[in-house]
Scaffold this motif. Structure first.
Motif, PDB file in Angstrom:
ATOM      1  N   PRO A 216      -4.413 -12.519   3.907  1.00 34.49           N
ATOM      2  CA  PRO A 216      -3.667 -12.101   2.716  1.00 34.49           C
ATOM      3  C   PRO A 216      -3.271 -10.623   2.716  1.00 34.49           C
ATOM      4  CG  PRO A 216      -5.918 -12.744   2.131  1.00 34.49           C
ATOM      5  CD  PRO A 216      -5.719 -13.075   3.576  1.00 34.49           C
ATOM      6  N   VAL A 217      -4.087  -9.765   3.291  1.00 35.35           N
ATOM      7  CA  VAL A 217      -3.732  -8.344   3.354  1.00 35.35           C
ATOM      8  C   VAL A 217      -2.505  -8.159   4.243  1.00 35.35           C
ATOM      9  CG1 VAL A 217      -4.478  -6.037   4.104  1.00 35.35           C
ATOM     10  CG2 VAL A 217      -6.072  -7.524   2.863  1.00 35.35           C
ATOM     11  N   ARG A 218      -2.468  -8.861   5.362  1.00 37.15           N
ATOM     12  CA  ARG A 218      -1.301  -8.760   6.239  1.00 37.15           C
ATOM     13  C   ARG A 218      -0.050  -9.312   5.557  1.00 37.15           C
ATOM     14  NH1 ARG A 218      -5.327  -9.711  10.268  1.00 37.15           N
ATOM     15  NH2 ARG A 218      -4.845 -11.929  10.472  1.00 37.15           N
ATOM     16  N   ARG A 219      -0.206 -10.390   4.795  1.00 41.11           N
ATOM     17  CA  ARG A 219       0.949 -10.911   4.060  1.00 41.11           C
ATOM     18  C   ARG A 219       1.443  -9.883   3.045  1.00 41.11           C
ATOM     19  NH1 ARG A 219      -2.254 -15.706   4.140  1.00 41.11           N
ATOM     20  NH2 ARG A 219      -2.809 -15.405   1.939  1.00 41.11           N
ATOM     21  N   ASP A 220       0.521  -9.193   2.400  1.00 41.68           N
ATOM     22  CA  ASP A 220       0.907  -8.150   1.448  1.00 41.68           C
ATOM     23  C   ASP A 220       1.594  -6.986   2.158  1.00 41.68           C
ATOM     24  OD1 ASP A 220      -0.116  -9.625  -0.654  1.00 41.68           O
ATOM     25  OD2 ASP A 220      -1.982  -8.489  -0.786  1.00 41.68           O
ATOM     26  N   ILE A 221       1.124  -6.628   3.336  1.00 40.14           N
ATOM     27  CA  ILE A 221       1.770  -5.565   4.114  1.00 40.14           C
ATOM     28  C   ILE A 221       3.183  -5.989   4.489  1.00 40.14           C
ATOM     29  CG2 ILE A 221       1.735  -4.307   6.307  1.00 40.14           C
ATOM     30  CD1 ILE A 221      -1.367  -4.331   6.090  1.00 40.14           C
TER      31      ILE A 221
ATOM     32  N   GLN B 291      -1.808   1.713  -0.709  1.00 38.69           N
ATOM     33  CA  GLN B 291      -1.521   0.534  -1.539  1.00 38.69           C
ATOM     34  C   GLN B 291      -2.693  -0.448  -1.623  1.00 38.69           C
ATOM     35  OE1 GLN B 291       1.480   0.059  -3.210  1.00 38.69           O
ATOM     36  NE2 GLN B 291       1.982   2.119  -2.494  1.00 38.69           N
ATOM     37  N   PHE B 292      -3.750  -0.204  -0.826  1.00 41.40           N
ATOM     38  CA  PHE B 292      -4.838  -1.177  -0.726  1.00 41.40           C
ATOM     39  C   PHE B 292      -6.197  -0.537  -0.995  1.00 41.40           C
ATOM     40  CE2 PHE B 292      -1.323  -2.690   1.836  1.00 41.40           C
ATOM     41  CZ  PHE B 292      -1.242  -4.024   1.462  1.00 41.40           C
TER      42      PHE B 292
ATOM     43  N   GLN C 242       5.064  -8.025   2.874  1.00 42.71           N
ATOM     44  CA  GLN C 242       5.852  -7.946   1.638  1.00 42.71           C
ATOM     45  C   GLN C 242       6.286  -6.513   1.362  1.00 42.71           C
ATOM     46  OE1 GLN C 242       7.144 -10.193  -0.398  1.00 42.71           O
ATOM     47  NE2 GLN C 242       7.962  -8.609  -1.725  1.00 42.71           N
ATOM     48  N   LEU C 243       5.370  -5.558   1.490  1.00 41.35           N
ATOM     49  CA  LEU C 243       5.710  -4.148   1.283  1.00 41.35           C
ATOM     50  C   LEU C 243       6.801  -3.694   2.239  1.00 41.35           C
ATOM     51  CD1 LEU C 243       2.220  -2.428   0.867  1.00 41.35           C
ATOM     52  CD2 LEU C 243       4.024  -2.569  -0.849  1.00 41.35           C
TER      53      LEU C 243
END
Length: 112
Positions: free
Chosen positions: A12-17, A34-35, A19-20
């Motif tokens: 999920p962190v990579r998916r958020d990255i 951001q994290f 997205q950013l």
């Protein structure tokens, strides 16, 4: 170790990255801010995204910037897309079931 797009999007962190970075190119420090995880943890995620070909990391002066390579996400998109009709059928079926329940509830309330 050979990595692929599915390993990249598994976390999920990579998916958020992703997205950013889909919105704009950011420095590693801007991403890390951001994290709520450590800077080394973010660096590890960025390394995996880079190894998977999802991002490029470019040095500009003292900063390292990350930019997305959207074409590399196509295999994941195609894999998900093949199940779209199945999901739509299930959602349509569920919607029809909910409508039946609502109709039954209205009839039961009228009969009381």
């Amino acid at each position: 170790m050979r990595r692929d797009v599915f390993q990249a999007i598994a976390d999920p962190v990579r998916r958020d990255i992703i997205q950013l970075l889909s919105q704009k190119t950011l420095s590693i420090n801007e991403i890390a801010h951001q994290f709520d995880v450590s800077r080394p943890a973010i660096s590890k995620h960025l390394k995996i995204l880079n190894e998977c070909g999802i991002i490029d990391i470019q040095q500009q002066g003292r900063e390292r910037y990350c930019l997305i390579r959207p074409k590399s996400l196509i295999p994941a998109f195609l894999w998900v897309e093949q199940y779209q009709s199945l999901w739509e059928e299930k959602i349509d079926s569920f919607e029809a079931y909910l409508k039946q329940l609502q109709a039954k509830s209205k009839n039961d309330n009228k009969n009381e």
